[in-house]
Design a protein around this motif. Structure first.
Motif, mmCIF file in Angstrom:
data_model
loop_
_atom_site.group_PDB
_atom_site.id
_atom_site.type_symbol
_atom_site.label_atom_id
_atom_site.label_comp_id
_atom_site.label_asym_id
_atom_site.label_seq_id
_atom_site.Cartn_x
_atom_site.Cartn_y
_atom_site.Cartn_z
ATOM 1 N N LEU A 1 -8.377 -1.295 6.364
ATOM 2 C CA LEU A 1 -7.577 -0.174 5.845
ATOM 3 C C LEU A 1 -8.481 0.913 5.266
ATOM 4 C CD1 LEU A 1 -4.760 1.036 5.064
ATOM 5 C CD2 LEU A 1 -5.087 -0.073 2.841
ATOM 6 N N GLU A 2 -9.491 0.513 4.522
ATOM 7 C CA GLU A 2 -10.424 1.485 3.944
ATOM 8 C C GLU A 2 -11.116 2.287 5.043
ATOM 9 O OE1 GLU A 2 -12.983 -0.944 1.602
ATOM 10 O OE2 GLU A 2 -11.601 -1.065 -0.108
ATOM 11 N N GLN B 1 -2.269 2.321 12.481
ATOM 12 C CA GLN B 1 -1.603 1.498 13.489
ATOM 13 C C GLN B 1 -2.516 1.141 14.651
ATOM 14 O OE1 GLN B 1 2.118 3.542 14.411
ATOM 15 N NE2 GLN B 1 3.159 2.313 12.844
ATOM 16 N N GLU B 2 -3.554 1.942 14.857
ATOM 17 C CA GLU B 2 -4.527 1.602 15.900
ATOM 18 C C GLU B 2 -5.394 0.426 15.464
ATOM 19 O OE1 GLU B 2 -8.331 3.575 18.280
ATOM 20 O OE2 GLU B 2 -6.888 4.877 17.247
ATOM 21 N N ARG B 3 -5.708 0.375 14.167
ATOM 22 C CA ARG B 3 -6.596 -0.665 13.655
ATOM 23 C C ARG B 3 -5.835 -1.899 13.143
ATOM 24 N NH1 ARG B 3 -11.831 1.692 11.738
ATOM 25 N NH2 ARG B 3 -11.857 3.884 12.341
ATOM 26 N N LEU B 4 -4.615 -1.679 12.650
ATOM 27 C CA LEU B 4 -3.815 -2.759 12.072
ATOM 28 C C LEU B 4 -2.421 -2.754 12.685
ATOM 29 C CD1 LEU B 4 -4.650 -2.129 8.304
ATOM 30 C CD2 LEU B 4 -5.576 -3.958 9.720
ATOM 31 N N VAL C 1 0.842 -1.197 0.000
ATOM 32 C CA VAL C 1 0.000 0.000 0.000
ATOM 33 C C VAL C 1 0.878 1.248 0.000
ATOM 34 C CG1 VAL C 1 -1.810 1.274 1.222
ATOM 35 C CG2 VAL C 1 -1.783 -1.240 1.280
ATOM 36 N N MET C 2 0.617 2.159 -0.932
ATOM 37 C CA MET C 2 1.277 3.459 -0.961
ATOM 38 C C MET C 2 0.216 4.540 -0.739
ATOM 39 S SD MET C 2 3.480 5.388 -3.967
ATOM 40 C CE MET C 2 2.030 5.617 -5.025
ATOM 41 N N ALA D 1 -11.517 7.501 7.987
ATOM 42 C CA ALA D 1 -11.513 8.238 9.250
ATOM 43 C C ALA D 1 -10.384 9.260 9.320
ATOM 44 C CB ALA D 1 -11.400 7.255 10.421
ATOM 45 N N ALA D 2 -9.213 8.946 8.735
ATOM 46 C CA ALA D 2 -8.034 9.798 8.893
ATOM 47 C C ALA D 2 -7.901 10.840 7.793
ATOM 48 C CB ALA D 2 -6.765 8.946 8.937
ATOM 49 N N ASP D 3 -8.081 10.431 6.537
ATOM 50 C CA ASP D 3 -7.888 11.362 5.415
ATOM 51 C C ASP D 3 -8.610 10.825 4.180
ATOM 52 O OD1 ASP D 3 -7.106 13.260 3.611
ATOM 53 O OD2 ASP D 3 -4.972 12.747 3.641
ATOM 54 N N PRO D 4 -9.892 11.117 4.033
ATOM 55 C CA PRO D 4 -10.667 10.604 2.898
ATOM 56 C C PRO D 4 -10.141 11.081 1.540
ATOM 57 C CG PRO D 4 -12.109 11.482 4.610
ATOM 58 C CD PRO D 4 -10.716 11.895 4.962
ATOM 59 N N SER D 5 -9.427 12.195 1.498
ATOM 60 C CA SER D 5 -8.934 12.739 0.230
ATOM 61 C C SER D 5 -7.547 12.219 -0.146
ATOM 62 C CB SER D 5 -8.895 14.272 0.300
ATOM 63 O OG SER D 5 -7.994 14.703 1.309
ATOM 64 N N ALA D 6 -6.960 11.366 0.669
ATOM 65 C CA ALA D 6 -5.631 10.828 0.380
ATOM 66 C C ALA D 6 -5.672 9.944 -0.864
ATOM 67 C CB ALA D 6 -5.110 10.029 1.570
#
Length: 292
Positions: free
Chosen positions: A261-262, A224-227, A209-210, A267-272
């Motif tokens: 991951l999705e 890192q909290e989820r995985l 994943v990039m 939650a963190a950055d939908p536009s990434a």
């Protein structure tokens, strides 16, 4: 906190025990309703147990229960799992094998179709689903699954591919001893079992994943909290269109973790911008939560 951990442990035990029951029933159906009526030798230790019982029957005139031989052959593999994989994994594997042994003994041998090819295909599909379902939920069906997982930890090869190779040798032995038509039908069933196992059990399928983001700290914290995955950070990347500064994050996950991951990215950055390379090969350590 201790009470929460206790409840989680009890919940895990209940879930895995339920999976073990489902596996046992499916494995017994594959053996007693497709493989044995079709004179087909199964994959894994079940196939070896069939060969051993056939040889004993030819030599002594009395055929021992397949379930008994199946369980005895699994005992040394329990020791291997205890030493090389994990104690908790081994305990659940022993539960699974015990339940499968009981199911094989008590579910009657029933011929649903006289067509050996149909028996090979349906038996292989049911057994492959059972194995993949068990592995996906963190337990093993025992037998050569333990050997395959141990080899996968060393080489990174797919479980289904390893099982197909080992089981091919079983089919060859069955053909040499009892007739090549049995080997042919057994190979069909083994091939189907391996393919369905890999289709269901996706934890061994690695994905690189990039992530290109303006919010690296938020993404790293959420992922890192989820995985439980390491992340490599490349600072000061530049977008060609707006020439704005971005950060590139690299990590490797399993296909099983894709949905998690999705959720983390949403939650963190939908536009990434997220790019994923499928089926990458990993050298070195890679954390596998299912083997704890």
């Amino acid at each position: 906190m201790k009470e929460f951990q206790k409840k989680f442990s009890e919940s895990e035990y209940t879930r895995k025990s339920s999976v073990a029951v489902i596996y046992a029933i499916l494995a017994a159906i594959a053996l007693n309703m497709f493989w044995q009526p079709g004179n087909i030798y199964a994959s894994g230790v079940t196939g070896i147990a069939q060969i051993v019982t056939t040889l004993i029957g030819k030599m002594t005139g009395q055929v021992p229960p397949v379930a008994l031989i199946y369980y005895v052959l699994n005992v040394p593999l329990f020791i291997l799992a205890w030493k090389r994989i994990s104690k908790k994994f081994t305990v659940f594997t022993m539960i699974t094998v015990t339940l499968a042994t009981i199911a094989i003994q008590f579910i009657p041998v029933t011929m649903l179709t006289p067509d050996p090819i149909m028996c090979a295909i349906f038996g292989g599909a049911i057994n492959g689903f059972a194995i993949g379902f068990a592995l996906k939920n963190g337990i093993s069906s025992g037998g050569l699954d333990i050997v395959a997982i141990t080899i996968r930890q060393i080489t990174g090869r797919n479980v289904g591919l390893i099982n197909t190779f080992i089981n091919g040798m079983i089919a060859f032995t069955a053909g040499y001893l009892f007739g090549w038509e049995y080997a042919f039908y057994s190979l069909i069933s083994i091939f189907v079992t391996g393919k369905v196992t890999d289709l269901i059990y996706t934890k061994q399928q690695k994905m690189q994943v990039m992530i290109i983001t303006n919010k690296p700290d938020a993404v790293i914290e959420e992922v890192q909290e989820r995985l439980r995955r390491g992340i490599t950070i490349l600072h000061d990347a530049e977008g060609a269109y707006k020439h704005d500064k971005k950060t590139i994050l690299f990590t490797v996950i399993t296909r099983f973790e894709m949905h998690t991951l999705e959720e983390a990215m949403e939650a963190a950055d939908p536009s990434a911008f997220v790019s994923i390379a499928d089926n990458v090969k990993i050298l070195g350590n890679f954390y596998d939560p299912g083997m704890q």
